[in-house]
Design a protein around this motif. Structure first.
Motif, short mmCIF file in Angstrom:
data_model
loop_
_atom_site.label_atom_id
_atom_site.label_comp_id
_atom_site.label_asym_id
_atom_site.label_seq_id
_atom_site.Cartn_x
_atom_site.Cartn_y
_atom_site.Cartn_z
N GLY A 36 0.75 -1.08 0.24
CA GLY A 36 -0.02 -0.07 0.08
C GLY A 36 0.92 1.29 -0.01
N ASN A 37 2.32 1.10 -0.06
CA ASN A 37 3.00 2.26 -0.06
C ASN A 37 3.27 2.79 -1.53
N PRO A 38 3.57 3.86 -2.02
CA PRO A 38 3.95 4.41 -3.26
C PRO A 38 5.04 3.51 -3.68
N LYS A 39 5.21 3.22 -4.96
CA LYS A 39 6.18 2.42 -5.68
C LYS A 39 7.63 3.31 -5.52
N PHE A 40 7.43 4.59 -5.24
CA PHE A 40 8.67 5.60 -4.99
C PHE A 40 9.71 5.08 -4.21
N LEU A 41 8.86 4.48 -2.95
CA LEU A 41 9.94 4.37 -1.96
C LEU A 41 10.77 3.22 -2.04
N SER A 42 10.50 2.32 -3.02
CA SER A 42 11.50 1.33 -3.55
C SER A 42 12.12 1.91 -5.05
N THR A 43 11.81 2.95 -5.36
CA THR A 43 12.58 3.48 -6.70
C THR A 43 13.95 4.10 -6.58
N TRP A 44 14.85 3.88 -7.54
CA TRP A 44 16.10 4.11 -7.21
C TRP A 44 17.11 3.93 -6.34
N GLY A 45 16.90 2.53 -5.93
CA GLY A 45 17.87 2.10 -5.01
C GLY A 45 19.13 1.73 -5.63
N THR A 46 20.01 1.37 -4.82
CA THR A 46 21.50 1.23 -5.39
C THR A 46 21.55 -0.11 -6.32
N ASP A 47 20.37 -0.86 -6.74
CA ASP A 47 20.37 -1.93 -7.35
C ASP A 47 19.81 -1.54 -8.82
N THR A 48 19.55 -0.16 -8.96
CA THR A 48 18.86 0.09 -10.18
C THR A 48 20.00 0.27 -11.27
N ASP A 49 19.60 0.24 -12.60
CA ASP A 49 20.67 0.28 -13.71
C ASP A 49 20.72 2.05 -13.42
N PRO A 50 22.08 2.41 -13.32
CA PRO A 50 22.46 3.73 -13.35
C PRO A 50 22.16 4.58 -14.30
N LYS A 51 21.93 4.06 -15.72
CA LYS A 51 21.73 4.80 -16.77
C LYS A 51 20.31 5.22 -16.73
N LYS A 52 19.37 4.65 -15.83
CA LYS A 52 18.12 4.96 -15.89
C LYS A 52 17.81 5.95 -14.72
N ILE A 53 18.74 6.49 -14.17
CA ILE A 53 18.63 7.58 -13.05
C ILE A 53 18.72 9.03 -13.99
N VAL A 54 17.77 9.61 -13.93
CA VAL A 54 17.80 10.91 -14.81
C VAL A 54 17.87 12.22 -13.69
N VAL A 55 18.91 12.97 -14.12
CA VAL A 55 19.35 14.12 -13.05
C VAL A 55 19.38 15.29 -13.80
N ASN A 56 19.73 16.46 -13.26
CA ASN A 56 19.90 17.84 -13.70
C ASN A 56 21.44 18.38 -13.52
N GLY A 57 22.37 17.60 -12.61
CA GLY A 57 23.52 18.46 -12.07
C GLY A 57 24.40 17.97 -13.34
N PRO A 58 25.78 18.55 -12.89
CA PRO A 58 26.75 18.44 -13.87
C PRO A 58 27.61 17.06 -14.18
N TYR A 59 27.13 15.98 -13.22
CA TYR A 59 27.30 14.60 -13.73
C TYR A 59 26.25 13.64 -13.62
N VAL A 60 26.43 12.46 -14.45
CA VAL A 60 25.45 11.45 -14.23
C VAL A 60 26.09 10.35 -13.96
N ILE A 61 25.31 9.18 -13.20
CA ILE A 61 26.08 8.08 -12.90
C ILE A 61 26.02 7.09 -14.09
#
Length: 600
Positions: free
Chosen positions: A202-227
């Protein structure tokens, strides 16, 4: 920006407070495992750093530890200049404030993009605040610093145009702008579904999103570097964000360094060895390293920087929580809980800790006693000279307090409570940090002198954070918090319902329920003072208000503060653009987009 747990006290503060990282810049990576990685990286100018521990999460809204990936991957609406402390435009190029101080309108820069090339607009800002930070179903400490007034109301956030966002406050709130510095903006086009979709619990899936098991290339950011990649126990690799908005005066794309590597080296001793052997080009200096490294400064072609007193705090805390878990079992052993909740007990411990010896033997004289929960650089800091209560080393006073509270000594000098129970508890700290381990070892010895038996158990940093922020399964810990100039940034620690109010952690979203949680009267008074301080705009009046807060903490001792160290770092001269500081918790990397490697 809310306070976070500093995982690597001495190492983080030596690079301006970035001492989890020891810096190395190279064309080919020296000292990393894997010949393939060396060869593949050889053509890329890179800046190699070392960190003591694996990242706990890549989802910054859910994290409580520092440092984290935001140092490299996040820009904010506004940010703090690491040297001056002034607030400066970042994603927002400008802002206006209404005369009644209730409306703030931010104007985004034109042409902002996410690391996947999609536009960054007001929709992303509104999503980040309304759907994540202000969403009660998301357990984030950011919400603590945005709660306003007695009713703890939250701002309203509205889109005016694709580039304009309006924040409407329920009442004037003096720390509002500084609170926004350090709050990450999230991509709505990637994450909106994770907030609205629930998992099996019953919790939002956001709570288990972007853990360290995530494919880093799927993590979208706005800073000077990407993982770019993450290998547990080995390294995190960051590469330049091709869509980053900054350009220099000549129109050249920033950042300048193509790749940054966080090499995971789980020992401060090994970081020192790697620096001395030439594998690292920078090292956060602990007090025990300073003399050795300083002698090698000229030969090693590096400079030892000192940023003055480190921001933030280090301390021990006892678990004051009297609640029970969902099964009705006490979170803390009731016998120990009676000790810990006895004010005379906590004050006796404070008097028993020999801080002068700690400064001389562990900090090599490079430090001073710390008495306040507010950083010494803050204009709201109250010193003992200004009347702040302090606890000079006095074991005789400790024994007097204990005996006056009903404790007694047996013939072997062991401390017993009034029921005859031997006073014995466990002290934990993060094992990766040599200075903290030495501090805890001395504290164990100091408390044994007043008859207490302390079982010292150094554990991993991530395990420690889980204990104090989730399971509440601990007796006493030694840790540090990040700090800064604005006291309200510590609302997540000091407000009674804060997500990092670890010494008496209340119910938290997304966690199993607890029963019978009690808030002390002095905690309620701190709540009132934080509300009053945030309403006040006059600096002198604010200092008076936060002075009362500091006095309560020093009287009640939910945290027993220890030593304020000096921020130091050794950085090889080939690294250009360093503007060393201890004011900003990102340390030497607060302006990472400006850094260059001399032989690029």
């Amino acid at each position: 920006m809310n306070w976070t747990v500093r995982g690597w006290f001495d190492r983080w503060w030596k690079i301006g407070i970035a001492g989890m990282l020891s810096f190395c810049v190279a064309i080919a990576l020296n000292g990393c495992s894997g010949q393939h990685f060396k060869v593949a990286s050889a053509q890329v100018p890179q800046y190699v750093t070392s960190t003591l521990s694996n990242p706990k999460t890549f989802n910054l809204a859910l994290g409580q530890e520092w440092p984290n990936i935001s140092i490299l991957t996040s820009d904010f609406l506004i940010d703090q200049n690491g040297v001056t402390g002034a607030l400066e435009p970042e994603l927002a190029e400008s802002w206006t404030i209404s005369e009644d101080k209730l409306k703030y309108i931010f104007n985004l820069r034109e042409g902002l993009k996410w690391s996947d090339g999609q536009p960054l607009t007001a929709d992303d800002v509104v999503f980040s605040f309304n759907d994540i930070y202000l969403n009660e179903k998301i357990p984030t400490d950011v919400r603590d610093v945005l709660k306003i007034g007695v009713q703890r109301q939250l701002p309203q956030v509205k889109k005016l145009t694709d580039r304009q966002i309006e924040f409407i406050l329920p009442e004037p709130f003096s720390p509002f702008l500084s609170s926004l510095a350090g709050i990450t903006i999230y991509p709505a086009h990637v994450l909106k579904d994770t907030v609205t979709t629930l998992d099996a619990t019953g919790n939002p899936k956001f709570l288990s999103t972007w853990g360290t098991d995530t494919d880093p290339k799927k993590i979208v950011v706005n800073g000077p570097y990407v993982i770019d990649s993450f290998m547990t126990g080995q390294r995190v690799i960051y590469r330049r964000n091709p869509y980053y908005w900054r350009k220099d005066a000549q129109g050249k794309q920033m950042p300048y360094i193509d790749q940054i590597v966080w090499q995971i080296v789980e020992s401060t001793d090994n970081q020192l060895i790697k620096f001395r052997s030439g594998e690292l080009d920078a090292l956060g200096l602990g007090p025990d390293d300073f003399s050795l490294v300083k002698r090698e400064e000229q030969r090693g072609k590096f400079t030892v920087y000192s940023g003055g007193p480190a921001s933030g705090t280090n301390f021990i805390s006892f678990n004051l929580n009297r609640a029970k878990n969902k099964d009705g079992q006490p979170l803390v052993d009731p016998i120990k809980s009676r000790w810990f909740n006895n004010l005379a007990f906590r004050q006796a411990v404070a008097y028993a800790i020999d801080r002068p010896t700690m400064i001389n033997n562990i900090f090599r004289g490079i430090g001073q006693p710390q008495d306040s929960p507010i950083s010494v650089q803050s204009p709201f800091y109250l010193s003992p000279k200004e009347g702040l209560k302090s606890y000079a080393y006095n074991p005789a006073k400790s024994k007097e307090l204990l005996q006056g509270a009903g404790f007694k000594y047996n013939t072997q000098g062991q401390l017993l409570d009034s029921d005859g129970n031997r006073v014995r508890f466990t002290l934990i700290t993060n094992a990766e940090n040599k200075t903290r381990v030495l501090m805890a070892t001395q504290i164990k010895q100091d408390l044994e002198k007043i008859g207490m038996q302390v079982d010292f158990n150094p554990i991993s940093f991530n395990t420690l954070v889980e204990k104090i922020s989730t399971s509440r399964d601990w007796d006493c810990y030694l840790l540090g918090f990040t700090g800064g100039a604005e006291p309200n940034d510590g609302a997540n620690v000091w407000m009674s319902k804060g997500g990092l109010h670890s010494f008496n952690l209340g119910p938290q979203p997304g966690q199993p329920p607890i029963q019978g949680w009690e808030v002390n009267d002095w905690e309620k008074e701190i709540d009132r003072l934080f509300i009053e301080g945030a309403r006040e705009f006059d600096p002198a009046k604010r200092k008076e208000i936060y002075g009362k807060f500091q006095q309560i903490v020093q009287e009640q001792l939910p945290s027993i503060h220890l030593i304020n160290s000096i921020a130091m770092s050794a950085i090889r001269n080939r690294i250009q653009g360093i503007r060393f500081t201890s004011l900003d918790q990102r340390g030497a990397m607060w302006n990472v987009y400006e850094l260059k490697v001399a032989d690029q």
